[in-house]
Design a protein around this motif. Structure first.
Motif, PDB file in Angstrom:
ATOM      1  N   TYR A  35      19.315  -9.386   1.858  1.00 49.45           N
ATOM      2  CA  TYR A  35      17.988  -9.969   1.777  1.00 49.45           C
ATOM      3  C   TYR A  35      18.108 -11.491   1.889  1.00 49.45           C
ATOM      4  O   TYR A  35      19.113 -12.079   1.478  1.00 49.45           O
ATOM      5  N   GLN A  37      16.056 -14.908   0.581  1.00 49.51           N
ATOM      6  CA  GLN A  37      14.991 -15.447  -0.264  1.00 49.51           C
ATOM      7  C   GLN A  37      14.789 -16.909   0.098  1.00 49.51           C
ATOM      8  O   GLN A  37      15.689 -17.731  -0.057  1.00 49.51           O
ATOM      9  N   PHE A  90      20.831 -12.509  -0.765  1.00 50.55           N
ATOM     10  CA  PHE A  90      21.180 -11.515  -1.770  1.00 50.55           C
ATOM     11  C   PHE A  90      21.709 -10.253  -1.113  1.00 50.55           C
ATOM     12  O   PHE A  90      21.125  -9.740  -0.152  1.00 50.55           O
ATOM     13  N   PHE A 103      21.304  -5.698  -7.447  1.00 45.89           N
ATOM     14  CA  PHE A 103      21.478  -6.942  -6.705  1.00 45.89           C
ATOM     15  C   PHE A 103      22.665  -7.748  -7.190  1.00 45.89           C
ATOM     16  O   PHE A 103      22.991  -7.752  -8.394  1.00 45.89           O
ATOM     17  N   GLY A 104      23.270  -8.462  -6.257  1.00 44.24           N
ATOM     18  CA  GLY A 104      24.249  -9.474  -6.615  1.00 44.24           C
ATOM     19  C   GLY A 104      23.536 -10.725  -7.096  1.00 44.24           C
ATOM     20  O   GLY A 104      22.301 -10.783  -7.111  1.00 44.24           O
ATOM     21  N   ASP A 105      24.305 -11.735  -7.472  1.00 42.89           N
ATOM     22  CA  ASP A 105      23.725 -12.968  -8.009  1.00 42.89           C
ATOM     23  C   ASP A 105      23.269 -13.943  -6.925  1.00 42.89           C
ATOM     24  O   ASP A 105      22.710 -14.992  -7.242  1.00 42.89           O
TER      25      ASP A 105
ATOM     26  N   GLY B  43      20.354 -13.170  -9.963  1.00 43.53           N
ATOM     27  CA  GLY B  43      19.908 -12.111  -9.068  1.00 43.53           C
ATOM     28  C   GLY B  43      18.734 -11.367  -9.679  1.00 43.53           C
ATOM     29  O   GLY B  43      18.191 -11.770 -10.709  1.00 43.53           O
ATOM     30  N   LEU B  44      18.346 -10.276  -9.054  1.00 39.22           N
ATOM     31  CA  LEU B  44      17.214  -9.495  -9.523  1.00 39.22           C
ATOM     32  C   LEU B  44      17.699  -8.336 -10.386  1.00 39.22           C
ATOM     33  O   LEU B  44      18.647  -7.634 -10.023  1.00 39.22           O
TER      34      LEU B  44
END
Lengths: 112, 111
Positions: A35, A37, A90, A103-105, B43-44
């Protein structure tokens, strides 16, 4: 143990360079995602792989190329970086293409 | 076309007050719906999910959400907000190989 890990966490580079971001998941999931952002926090899917096969390839410049050497890894290579590529990228994974995503950071990419 | 709308860009509540974050979706069938929270620089994290069945789903950190087909909504609620809940909240609609995030709602909590 980190479930979805991305490297590097920060990436600062100049316009025109080529860079890669790596992603690994140790959850045994079949599906992985990238993704983007943007600066307004808007999240948009770029790619998705299921069992190493590309299943989603959104309208993304072909300077972006994902590669999945195995189910646990999904890397993102970007050629000829442009200012507009600055964003947080991400990686995520899920058990299947419908399951909740982990999700990763994130990797914060800054283009000078 | 599939879409997700989070009408509130910012919401401010006092600590201890109740919270409701709105999410409206548009999809031909019933999508899978999720709420995620993102703290600054992080992150989410998945709060909860709806696939089918009971329309009131419970999540982590005391959050719940209710799926209302007639209103095409999946609103997130919490009865009493804590200062640590201040973050960005995202609604996600998942269809067949389609993943659409809402634009997010930034929650501010006043002490």
């Amino acid at each position: 143990d980190t479930a979805v890990s991305q490297t590097p966490k920060y990436l600062v580079t100049q316009m025109g360079n080529d860079k890669s971001i790596k992603c690994e998941q140790n959850l045994g999931h079949d599906t992985m995602y990238w993704y983007k952002q943007d600066s307004k926090k808007f999240l948009k899917i770029m790619f998705s792989y299921n069992n190493k096969e590309l299943i989603i390839n959104e309208t993304v410049p072909n300077r972006f190329s994902p590669k999945s050497p195995d189910k646990a890894h999904l890397n993102l290579h970007i050629n000829s970086l442009e200012l507009g590529d600055s964003a947080v990228y991400f990686c995520a994974s899920s058990q299947d293409s419908q399951g909740p995503q982990h999700f990763g950071d994130g990797t914060r990419l800054s283009i000078l | 076309a599939q879409s997700v709308t989070q009408p509130d860009i910012h919401i401010t509540v006092s600590e201890g007050a109740s919270l409701e974050l709105r999410c409206n979706y548009s999809y031909g069938a019933t999508p899978y719906l999720f709420w995620y929270v993102q703290s600054p620089g992080q992150g989410l994290q998945l709060l909860l999910k709806y696939f089918s069945g009971d329309t009131l789903v419970q999540g982590i950190k005391g959050f719940e959400a209710e799926f209302k087909r007639s209103q095409s909504s999946f609103n997130l609620r919490k009865p009493s907000v804590h200062w640590s809940d201040a973050a960005e909240y995202f609604c996600l609609s998942s269809g067949t190989y389609k993943y659409i995030f809402g634009t997010g709602t930034r929650l501010k909590v006043l002490a």
